[in-house]
Design a protein around this motif. Structure first.
Motif, PDB file in Angstrom:
ATOM      1  N   GLU A  41      -0.056  -0.488   6.140  1.00  0.00           N
ATOM      2  CA  GLU A  41       0.737  -1.055   5.055  1.00  0.00           C
ATOM      3  C   GLU A  41       1.853  -1.946   5.589  1.00  0.00           C
ATOM      4  OE1 GLU A  41       1.989   2.237   2.654  1.00  0.00           O
ATOM      5  OE2 GLU A  41      -0.052   2.613   1.943  1.00  0.00           O
ATOM      6  N   GLU A  42       2.251  -1.738   6.833  1.00  0.00           N
ATOM      7  CA  GLU A  42       3.345  -2.505   7.425  1.00  0.00           C
ATOM      8  C   GLU A  42       2.869  -3.759   8.155  1.00  0.00           C
ATOM      9  OE1 GLU A  42       7.089  -3.559   7.964  1.00  0.00           O
ATOM     10  OE2 GLU A  42       6.459  -1.827   6.826  1.00  0.00           O
ATOM     11  N   LEU A  43       1.614  -3.777   8.580  1.00  0.00           N
ATOM     12  CA  LEU A  43       1.092  -4.927   9.316  1.00  0.00           C
ATOM     13  C   LEU A  43       0.414  -5.903   8.364  1.00  0.00           C
ATOM     14  CD1 LEU A  43      -0.369  -3.012  12.375  1.00  0.00           C
ATOM     15  CD2 LEU A  43       1.654  -4.473  12.363  1.00  0.00           C
ATOM     16  N   ARG A  44       0.672  -7.179   8.572  1.00  0.00           N
ATOM     17  CA  ARG A  44       0.138  -8.245   7.714  1.00  0.00           C
ATOM     18  C   ARG A  44      -1.222  -8.706   8.238  1.00  0.00           C
ATOM     19  NH1 ARG A  44       3.821 -12.347   5.272  1.00  0.00           N
ATOM     20  NH2 ARG A  44       5.312 -11.423   6.691  1.00  0.00           N
ATOM     21  N   CYS A  45      -2.110  -9.038   7.330  1.00  0.00           N
ATOM     22  CA  CYS A  45      -3.426  -9.565   7.689  1.00  0.00           C
ATOM     23  C   CYS A  45      -3.265 -10.995   8.209  1.00  0.00           C
ATOM     24  CB  CYS A  45      -4.353  -9.550   6.480  1.00  0.00           C
ATOM     25  SG  CYS A  45      -5.941 -10.339   6.779  1.00  0.00           S
ATOM     26  N   PRO A  46      -3.770 -11.304   9.396  1.00  0.00           N
ATOM     27  CA  PRO A  46      -3.630 -12.659   9.934  1.00  0.00           C
ATOM     28  C   PRO A  46      -4.354 -13.719   9.104  1.00  0.00           C
ATOM     29  CG  PRO A  46      -4.338 -11.133  11.643  1.00  0.00           C
ATOM     30  CD  PRO A  46      -4.396 -10.397  10.350  1.00  0.00           C
TER      31      PRO A  46
ATOM     32  N   ASN B  13      -1.151  -6.987   3.220  1.00  0.00           N
ATOM     33  CA  ASN B  13      -1.134  -6.135   4.397  1.00  0.00           C
ATOM     34  C   ASN B  13      -2.558  -5.714   4.739  1.00  0.00           C
ATOM     35  OD1 ASN B  13      -1.738  -4.063   2.574  1.00  0.00           O
ATOM     36  ND2 ASN B  13       0.378  -3.381   2.473  1.00  0.00           N
ATOM     37  N   LEU B  14      -2.716  -5.053   5.862  1.00  0.00           N
ATOM     38  CA  LEU B  14      -4.063  -4.653   6.293  1.00  0.00           C
ATOM     39  C   LEU B  14      -4.700  -3.673   5.316  1.00  0.00           C
ATOM     40  CD1 LEU B  14      -3.620  -4.166  10.147  1.00  0.00           C
ATOM     41  CD2 LEU B  14      -4.601  -6.102   8.933  1.00  0.00           C
ATOM     42  N   ALA B  15      -3.895  -2.851   4.670  1.00  0.00           N
ATOM     43  CA  ALA B  15      -4.441  -1.861   3.743  1.00  0.00           C
ATOM     44  C   ALA B  15      -5.047  -2.526   2.511  1.00  0.00           C
ATOM     45  CB  ALA B  15      -3.346  -0.887   3.320  1.00  0.00           C
ATOM     46  N   ASP B  16      -4.464  -3.606   2.043  1.00  0.00           N
ATOM     47  CA  ASP B  16      -4.915  -4.249   0.803  1.00  0.00           C
ATOM     48  C   ASP B  16      -5.978  -5.310   1.025  1.00  0.00           C
ATOM     49  OD1 ASP B  16      -3.114  -2.704  -0.571  1.00  0.00           O
ATOM     50  OD2 ASP B  16      -1.554  -4.236  -0.580  1.00  0.00           O
TER      51      ASP B  16
ATOM     52  N   GLY C   1     -12.739  -9.616   6.840  1.00  0.00           N
ATOM     53  CA  GLY C   1     -13.390  -9.013   8.001  1.00  0.00           C
ATOM     54  C   GLY C   1     -12.417  -8.660   9.107  1.00  0.00           C
ATOM     55  N   ILE C   2     -11.440  -9.540   9.345  1.00  0.00           N
ATOM     56  CA  ILE C   2     -10.480  -9.261  10.415  1.00  0.00           C
ATOM     57  C   ILE C   2      -9.593  -8.075  10.055  1.00  0.00           C
ATOM     58  CG2 ILE C   2      -8.700 -10.895   9.667  1.00  0.00           C
ATOM     59  CD1 ILE C   2      -8.321 -11.484  12.711  1.00  0.00           C
ATOM     60  N   ALA C   3      -9.276  -7.924   8.774  1.00  0.00           N
ATOM     61  CA  ALA C   3      -8.458  -6.781   8.352  1.00  0.00           C
ATOM     62  C   ALA C   3      -9.222  -5.480   8.559  1.00  0.00           C
ATOM     63  CB  ALA C   3      -8.036  -6.934   6.899  1.00  0.00           C
ATOM     64  N   VAL C   4     -10.513  -5.495   8.253  1.00  0.00           N
ATOM     65  CA  VAL C   4     -11.343  -4.305   8.473  1.00  0.00           C
ATOM     66  C   VAL C   4     -11.361  -3.964   9.961  1.00  0.00           C
ATOM     67  CG1 VAL C   4     -13.698  -3.391   8.331  1.00  0.00           C
ATOM     68  CG2 VAL C   4     -12.763  -4.717   6.433  1.00  0.00           C
ATOM     69  N   ASP C   5     -11.554  -4.983  10.798  1.00  0.00           N
ATOM     70  CA  ASP C   5     -11.567  -4.759  12.246  1.00  0.00           C
ATOM     71  C   ASP C   5     -10.228  -4.228  12.746  1.00  0.00           C
ATOM     72  OD1 ASP C   5     -14.163  -5.660  12.318  1.00  0.00           O
ATOM     73  OD2 ASP C   5     -13.637  -7.674  13.038  1.00  0.00           O
ATOM     74  N   LEU C   6      -9.135  -4.779  12.224  1.00  0.00           N
ATOM     75  CA  LEU C   6      -7.807  -4.335  12.661  1.00  0.00           C
ATOM     76  C   LEU C   6      -7.505  -2.922  12.178  1.00  0.00           C
ATOM     77  CD1 LEU C   6      -5.696  -7.593  12.345  1.00  0.00           C
ATOM     78  CD2 LEU C   6      -6.590  -6.510  14.410  1.00  0.00           C
ATOM     79  N   ARG C   7      -7.966  -2.564  10.987  1.00  0.00           N
ATOM     80  CA  ARG C   7      -7.792  -1.180  10.519  1.00  0.00           C
ATOM     81  C   ARG C   7      -8.533  -0.222  11.451  1.00  0.00           C
ATOM     82  NH1 ARG C   7      -8.304  -3.353   5.034  1.00  0.00           N
ATOM     83  NH2 ARG C   7     -10.534  -2.867   5.097  1.00  0.00           N
ATOM     84  N   GLU C   8      -9.741  -0.602  11.846  1.00  0.00           N
ATOM     85  CA  GLU C   8     -10.498   0.233  12.785  1.00  0.00           C
ATOM     86  C   GLU C   8      -9.785   0.321  14.134  1.00  0.00           C
ATOM     87  OE1 GLU C   8     -14.465  -1.319  13.012  1.00  0.00           O
ATOM     88  OE2 GLU C   8     -14.875  -0.874  10.899  1.00  0.00           O
ATOM     89  N   GLN C   9      -9.203  -0.801  14.577  1.00  0.00           N
ATOM     90  CA  GLN C   9      -8.467  -0.813  15.835  1.00  0.00           C
ATOM     91  C   GLN C   9      -7.242   0.093  15.761  1.00  0.00           C
ATOM     92  OE1 GLN C   9      -9.392  -2.347  18.663  1.00  0.00           O
ATOM     93  NE2 GLN C   9      -7.612  -1.627  19.761  1.00  0.00           N
TER      94      GLN C   9
ATOM     95  N   ARG D 256      -1.200  -9.993  20.285  1.00  0.00           N
ATOM     96  CA  ARG D 256      -2.442 -10.691  19.932  1.00  0.00           C
ATOM     97  C   ARG D 256      -2.278 -11.724  18.842  1.00  0.00           C
ATOM     98  NH1 ARG D 256      -8.113  -7.774  19.979  1.00  0.00           N
ATOM     99  NH2 ARG D 256      -8.950  -9.857  19.946  1.00  0.00           N
ATOM    100  N   TYR D 257      -1.466 -11.419  17.822  1.00  0.00           N
ATOM    101  CA  TYR D 257      -1.396 -12.282  16.633  1.00  0.00           C
ATOM    102  C   TYR D 257      -0.022 -12.880  16.380  1.00  0.00           C
ATOM    103  CZ  TYR D 257      -5.866 -10.083  15.884  1.00  0.00           C
ATOM    104  OH  TYR D 257      -7.148  -9.633  16.057  1.00  0.00           O
ATOM    105  N   GLY D 258       0.952 -12.559  17.201  1.00  0.00           N
ATOM    106  CA  GLY D 258       2.291 -13.121  17.047  1.00  0.00           C
ATOM    107  C   GLY D 258       3.131 -12.322  16.060  1.00  0.00           C
ATOM    108  N   GLU D 259       4.370 -12.729  15.934  1.00  0.00           N
ATOM    109  CA  GLU D 259       5.323 -12.042  15.058  1.00  0.00           C
ATOM    110  C   GLU D 259       4.898 -12.097  13.588  1.00  0.00           C
ATOM    111  OE1 GLU D 259       8.616 -10.681  15.559  1.00  0.00           O
ATOM    112  OE2 GLU D 259       8.225 -10.622  17.710  1.00  0.00           O
ATOM    113  N   PHE D 260       3.980 -12.986  13.270  1.00  0.00           N
ATOM    114  CA  PHE D 260       3.540 -13.151  11.887  1.00  0.00           C
ATOM    115  C   PHE D 260       2.960 -11.871  11.303  1.00  0.00           C
ATOM    116  CE2 PHE D 260       0.202 -14.067   8.827  1.00  0.00           C
ATOM    117  CZ  PHE D 260       0.946 -14.731   7.866  1.00  0.00           C
ATOM    118  N   VAL D 261       2.374 -11.015  12.131  1.00  0.00           N
ATOM    119  CA  VAL D 261       1.734  -9.804  11.607  1.00  0.00           C
ATOM    120  C   VAL D 261       2.751  -8.770  11.130  1.00  0.00           C
ATOM    121  CG1 VAL D 261      -0.385 -10.047  12.943  1.00  0.00           C
ATOM    122  CG2 VAL D 261       1.478  -8.683  13.850  1.00  0.00           C
TER     123      VAL D 261
END
Length: 136
Positions: free
Chosen positions: A41-46, A52-55, A59-67, A88-93
Motif C-alpha cells: 500500500e505504501e509503494l507506488r506502481c512504476p 499503489n502496488l495493492a490497487d 503486470g509489473i505490479a503483480v511481479d513487484l507484489r510477488e517480489q 531499481r525504480y527510483g524515488e518515484f516508487v
C-alpha cells in the motif's frame, strides 16, 4: 450457444485470476502478512503512477507484489525492501519521498509560498491603509 458460455467463462476467469493469485500467497506469520499489506500500500506502481502496488492490476505490479512477498518471507526488513525498490525504480516508487536536498522544495515549498503570500498580502494592506491615511 456453447461457444458463448465458454467465452464468458474464460473472460470471467481471466478477470478473477489476479485477485485469486494474491489470496493464494501464504505467509509464515500474521506479522509478515501485515508487513506485506503495509508495504504494497505504501509503494507506488512504476507503470500506473498514481496507484499503489495493492490497487494496481498491471503486470509489473503483480511481479513487484510477488517480489515483496518473497523478500518478506526471506526475512528482509521493510527498510531493505524499500531500498531495493528505490534502487531499481527510483524515488518515484515512494508515496512519501524522503527528506533530502532534492526534495526540499517538494516538502517545504508550499509553506514557503504560503508565508510569502501572507507577507505580500500584509504589505499590500498596510500600504493601502497608509495611502488612505495620507490622502484623507
Amino acid at each position: 450457444m456453447t461457444f458463448v458460455r465458454w467465452s464468458f467463462l474464460l473472460i470471467a476467469l481471466g478477470l478473477t485470476l489476479p485477485s485469486m493469485a494474491e489470496e493464494l500467497m501464504s505467509f509464515g506469520s500474521a506479522l509478515n502478512q501485515t508487513r506485506y499489506q503495509s508495504l504494497v500500500e505504501e509503494l507506488r506502481c512504476p507503470k500506473c503512477q498514481n496507484q499503489n502496488l495493492a490497487d494496481s492490476g498491471s503486470g509489473i505490479a503483480v511481479d513487484l507484489r510477488e517480489q515483496v512477498h518473497h523478500m518478506i518471507e526471506q526475512g528482509k526488513t521493510d527498510q531493505e525492501i524499500v531500498e531495493y525498490m528505490v534502487a531499481r525504480y527510483g524515488e518515484f516508487v515512494l508515496y512519501r519521498p524522503r527528506h533530502s536536498s532534492a526534495t526540499f522544495v517538494l516538502w517545504y515549498g508550499p509553506f514557503i509560498l504560503l508565508g510569502l503570500g501572507v507577507i505580500i498580502f500584509a504589505s499590500v494592506i498596510i500600504a493601502n491603509r497608509k495611502k488612505r491615511g495620507l490622502s484623507s
